[in-house]
Motif scaffolding. Sequence first.
Motif, PDB file in Angstrom:
ATOM      1  N   GLY A  79       5.013  -5.389  -4.529  1.00  0.00           N
ATOM      2  CA  GLY A  79       3.930  -4.426  -4.558  1.00  0.00           C
ATOM      3  C   GLY A  79       2.867  -4.738  -3.522  1.00  0.00           C
ATOM      4  N   TRP A  80       2.012  -3.742  -3.286  1.00  0.00           N
ATOM      5  CA  TRP A  80       0.891  -3.913  -2.366  1.00  0.00           C
ATOM      6  C   TRP A  80      -0.218  -4.721  -3.047  1.00  0.00           C
ATOM      7  N   PHE A  81      -1.079  -5.299  -2.255  1.00  0.00           N
ATOM      8  CA  PHE A  81      -2.151  -6.133  -2.800  1.00  0.00           C
ATOM      9  C   PHE A  81      -3.061  -5.277  -3.675  1.00  0.00           C
ATOM     10  N   ASP A  82      -3.355  -5.763  -4.868  1.00  0.00           N
ATOM     11  CA  ASP A  82      -4.143  -5.042  -5.861  1.00  0.00           C
ATOM     12  C   ASP A  82      -5.485  -5.746  -6.030  1.00  0.00           C
ATOM     13  N   THR A  83      -6.549  -5.198  -5.413  1.00  0.00           N
ATOM     14  CA  THR A  83      -7.846  -5.866  -5.481  1.00  0.00           C
ATOM     15  C   THR A  83      -8.550  -5.616  -6.816  1.00  0.00           C
ATOM     16  N   VAL A  84      -8.150  -4.577  -7.553  1.00  0.00           N
ATOM     17  CA  VAL A  84      -8.717  -4.369  -8.886  1.00  0.00           C
ATOM     18  C   VAL A  84      -8.304  -5.529  -9.787  1.00  0.00           C
ATOM     19  N   ALA A  85      -7.014  -5.839  -9.789  1.00  0.00           N
ATOM     20  CA  ALA A  85      -6.517  -6.969 -10.578  1.00  0.00           C
ATOM     21  C   ALA A  85      -7.053  -8.286 -10.040  1.00  0.00           C
ATOM     22  N   ALA A  86      -7.178  -8.411  -8.724  1.00  0.00           N
ATOM     23  CA  ALA A  86      -7.656  -9.660  -8.129  1.00  0.00           C
ATOM     24  C   ALA A  86      -9.111  -9.937  -8.512  1.00  0.00           C
TER      25      ALA A  86
ATOM     26  N   VAL B 168      -2.473   4.461 -15.008  1.00  0.00           N
ATOM     27  CA  VAL B 168      -3.294   4.427 -13.789  1.00  0.00           C
ATOM     28  C   VAL B 168      -2.443   4.740 -12.558  1.00  0.00           C
ATOM     29  N   ARG B 169      -3.096   5.321 -11.571  1.00  0.00           N
ATOM     30  CA  ARG B 169      -2.494   5.526 -10.258  1.00  0.00           C
ATOM     31  C   ARG B 169      -3.333   4.780  -9.236  1.00  0.00           C
ATOM     32  N   PRO B 170      -2.719   3.960  -8.396  1.00  0.00           N
ATOM     33  CA  PRO B 170      -3.498   3.191  -7.426  1.00  0.00           C
ATOM     34  C   PRO B 170      -4.069   4.082  -6.324  1.00  0.00           C
ATOM     35  N   VAL B 171      -5.297   3.806  -5.937  1.00  0.00           N
ATOM     36  CA  VAL B 171      -5.923   4.467  -4.793  1.00  0.00           C
ATOM     37  C   VAL B 171      -5.907   3.470  -3.647  1.00  0.00           C
ATOM     38  N   TYR B 172      -5.251   3.842  -2.571  1.00  0.00           N
ATOM     39  CA  TYR B 172      -5.027   2.903  -1.469  1.00  0.00           C
ATOM     40  C   TYR B 172      -5.940   3.166  -0.286  1.00  0.00           C
ATOM     41  N   GLN B 173      -6.264   2.071   0.391  1.00  0.00           N
ATOM     42  CA  GLN B 173      -6.822   2.136   1.739  1.00  0.00           C
ATOM     43  C   GLN B 173      -5.724   1.700   2.687  1.00  0.00           C
ATOM     44  N   ASP B 174      -5.405   2.549   3.643  1.00  0.00           N
ATOM     45  CA  ASP B 174      -4.386   2.205   4.631  1.00  0.00           C
ATOM     46  C   ASP B 174      -5.015   1.398   5.753  1.00  0.00           C
ATOM     47  N   MET B 175      -4.385   0.292   6.068  1.00  0.00           N
ATOM     48  CA  MET B 175      -4.858  -0.557   7.155  1.00  0.00           C
ATOM     49  C   MET B 175      -3.740  -0.725   8.169  1.00  0.00           C
ATOM     50  N   PRO B 176      -4.069  -0.775   9.448  1.00  0.00           N
ATOM     51  CA  PRO B 176      -3.017  -0.941  10.456  1.00  0.00           C
ATOM     52  C   PRO B 176      -2.370  -2.309  10.373  1.00  0.00           C
ATOM     53  N   GLY B 177      -1.048  -2.335  10.470  1.00  0.00           N
ATOM     54  CA  GLY B 177      -0.345  -3.606  10.519  1.00  0.00           C
ATOM     55  C   GLY B 177      -0.540  -4.269  11.870  1.00  0.00           C
ATOM     56  N   TRP B 178      -0.148  -5.526  11.982  1.00  0.00           N
ATOM     57  CA  TRP B 178      -0.379  -6.248  13.221  1.00  0.00           C
ATOM     58  C   TRP B 178       0.883  -6.364  14.067  1.00  0.00           C
TER      59      TRP B 178
ATOM     60  N   SER C 154      10.229  -7.232 -16.276  1.00  0.00           N
ATOM     61  CA  SER C 154       9.669  -5.943 -16.645  1.00  0.00           C
ATOM     62  C   SER C 154       8.164  -6.018 -16.845  1.00  0.00           C
ATOM     63  N   GLY C 155       7.561  -4.837 -17.037  1.00  0.00           N
ATOM     64  CA  GLY C 155       6.133  -4.771 -17.290  1.00  0.00           C
ATOM     65  C   GLY C 155       5.427  -3.847 -16.327  1.00  0.00           C
ATOM     66  N   PRO C 156       4.222  -3.391 -16.673  1.00  0.00           N
ATOM     67  CA  PRO C 156       3.467  -2.490 -15.794  1.00  0.00           C
ATOM     68  C   PRO C 156       3.129  -3.164 -14.484  1.00  0.00           C
ATOM     69  N   PHE C 157       3.174  -2.390 -13.435  1.00  0.00           N
ATOM     70  CA  PHE C 157       2.973  -2.921 -12.084  1.00  0.00           C
ATOM     71  C   PHE C 157       2.355  -1.794 -11.253  1.00  0.00           C
ATOM     72  N   PRO C 158       1.020  -1.611 -11.313  1.00  0.00           N
ATOM     73  CA  PRO C 158       0.383  -0.435 -10.711  1.00  0.00           C
ATOM     74  C   PRO C 158       0.678  -0.229  -9.233  1.00  0.00           C
ATOM     75  N   THR C 159       0.764  -1.307  -8.452  1.00  0.00           N
ATOM     76  CA  THR C 159       0.930  -1.153  -7.002  1.00  0.00           C
ATOM     77  C   THR C 159       2.365  -1.407  -6.542  1.00  0.00           C
ATOM     78  N   GLU C 160       3.328  -1.229  -7.437  1.00  0.00           N
ATOM     79  CA  GLU C 160       4.726  -1.478  -7.068  1.00  0.00           C
ATOM     80  C   GLU C 160       5.149  -0.586  -5.913  1.00  0.00           C
ATOM     81  N   MET C 161       5.800  -1.185  -4.942  1.00  0.00           N
ATOM     82  CA  MET C 161       6.287  -0.445  -3.784  1.00  0.00           C
ATOM     83  C   MET C 161       7.485   0.415  -4.152  1.00  0.00           C
ATOM     84  N   THR C 162       7.661   1.489  -3.398  1.00  0.00           N
ATOM     85  CA  THR C 162       8.901   2.242  -3.500  1.00  0.00           C
ATOM     86  C   THR C 162      10.013   1.421  -2.859  1.00  0.00           C
TER      87      THR C 162
END
Length: 455
Positions: A321-328, A380-390, A275-283
């Motif tokens: 979750g998605w990569f979180d650069t704020v936390a990083a 907090v709500r994460p603000v995402y940049q969408d990048m194309p997958g490879w 458990s615990g807060p996880f701002p970028t947790e995926m659906t």
Amino acid sequence: MTVLALIGGQWGEEGKGKLTELLSEQAKVVVRYSGGGNVRQPVQNQLGTFSLNYIPRSIFNPKTISVLGAGMVIDPRKLVEEMKALRDKGLDMRRFYISEQAHVVMPYHPMLEEAERKAYGMPIVDSIGIGLGPAYADKISRVGFRIRELIQEEEFLSRLSKVLVVKNELLTKVYQMPALTLQKVYREYLGYGQELRDYIFDTRLILQHALESTNHRILLESDQGSMLDIDFGPYPYVSSVAPTVGAASSSSGVPPSAIAGAVGVFSAYISRSNSGPFPTEMTKSESTPLLRLRTGSRTLVDIPDVQLSAVANPEILRRFGWFDTVAARFVAQLNGLTSVALTNLDGLDSFETIKVCVEYQVNDYALTRFPPDLTTLKSVRPVYQDMPGWKAPTSGATSFADLPAACQNFILRLQALIGVRVDIISTGPERKDTIMIRDPFTMAAGMRNTSPVAP
């Protein structure tokens, strides 16, 4: 002499074990300096399959000295079992040492851990049933036992007879649990002491010798991830340990001024347990390619939500979750990282679009720093940049140029947002599945370079 710290950059499960094994090829001494007993992924090699909850993976390098540091708490029964499994496969344990200052997990610690967790409604962060929190609490309260006391019969009996009276009062009168027998605990733990006698040592002497040798390298390995740090993590959703570079000195015996660099291990997607807060947790739909629940050696996929809450071992519930650069960035600044190692890149190979969190939204304003308080973090709500997958396999790539262009862009974008060079990229579980752009030991010996320069 070069001393390098290796820390987890997220919530644990970043893949530090492989990096420890990889960097130990250059190290004279590897020290796991904190924590103890948390569940890790099994290690598979030519000798077999091993569950190493205490011993670092440097143990498989015959030229490296592996040390359990003073900052660890150790369940001697489990450690003895772990060592026996290695010896049974023919591994030479003569280059393995245990700091005599390391503390012992006593039989009442797991019992009190579970009872207190239920009584206080505490969140599950560490692995359940290992007694980590109560063992550290006793250490701070000065009623814990150091591992050297297990081979000092009279002193151990004298102290245990006093401590066990208090612990039995708690167990029986507060938590209605059975009392422990002094004679049984004493004999059992003396037996563990005899098993470990040849490995208990003043490991400061080993480290001092390595520090005085100009050609020796030392690797200090943390347990768990920096986001679970007892002081700087989102309390109370934190571990009992201090897994940051700041703790590497006091928990290993290496002076702070000797630590020349620090490698932060980050997974390309975040994986955390419990458990615990996880701002970028995926659906659930986003995490479908990654979502799994591990029970022993089994993997259960797509378990309905109603069943997840009733799992017998909830500590193994994984969230993604998605990569979180704020936390990083927070972790990079807190630890003074000189290099980043990026792992689990192949886990994103099938994604059409990959999200990267670049900032947080709190009410009507943008937040680019990691909030120090739990209330803000939960809002907090994460603000995402969408990048194309490879949409192409990266597994087994051994050079940056071998990676798809979209994957290269993803790595360079993370590097720029974190502010620290990505020097190592892991493209699979094997040591050969590694892209070594710059050697962290070599870079640590020179000037710190945290500029976002392309590999």
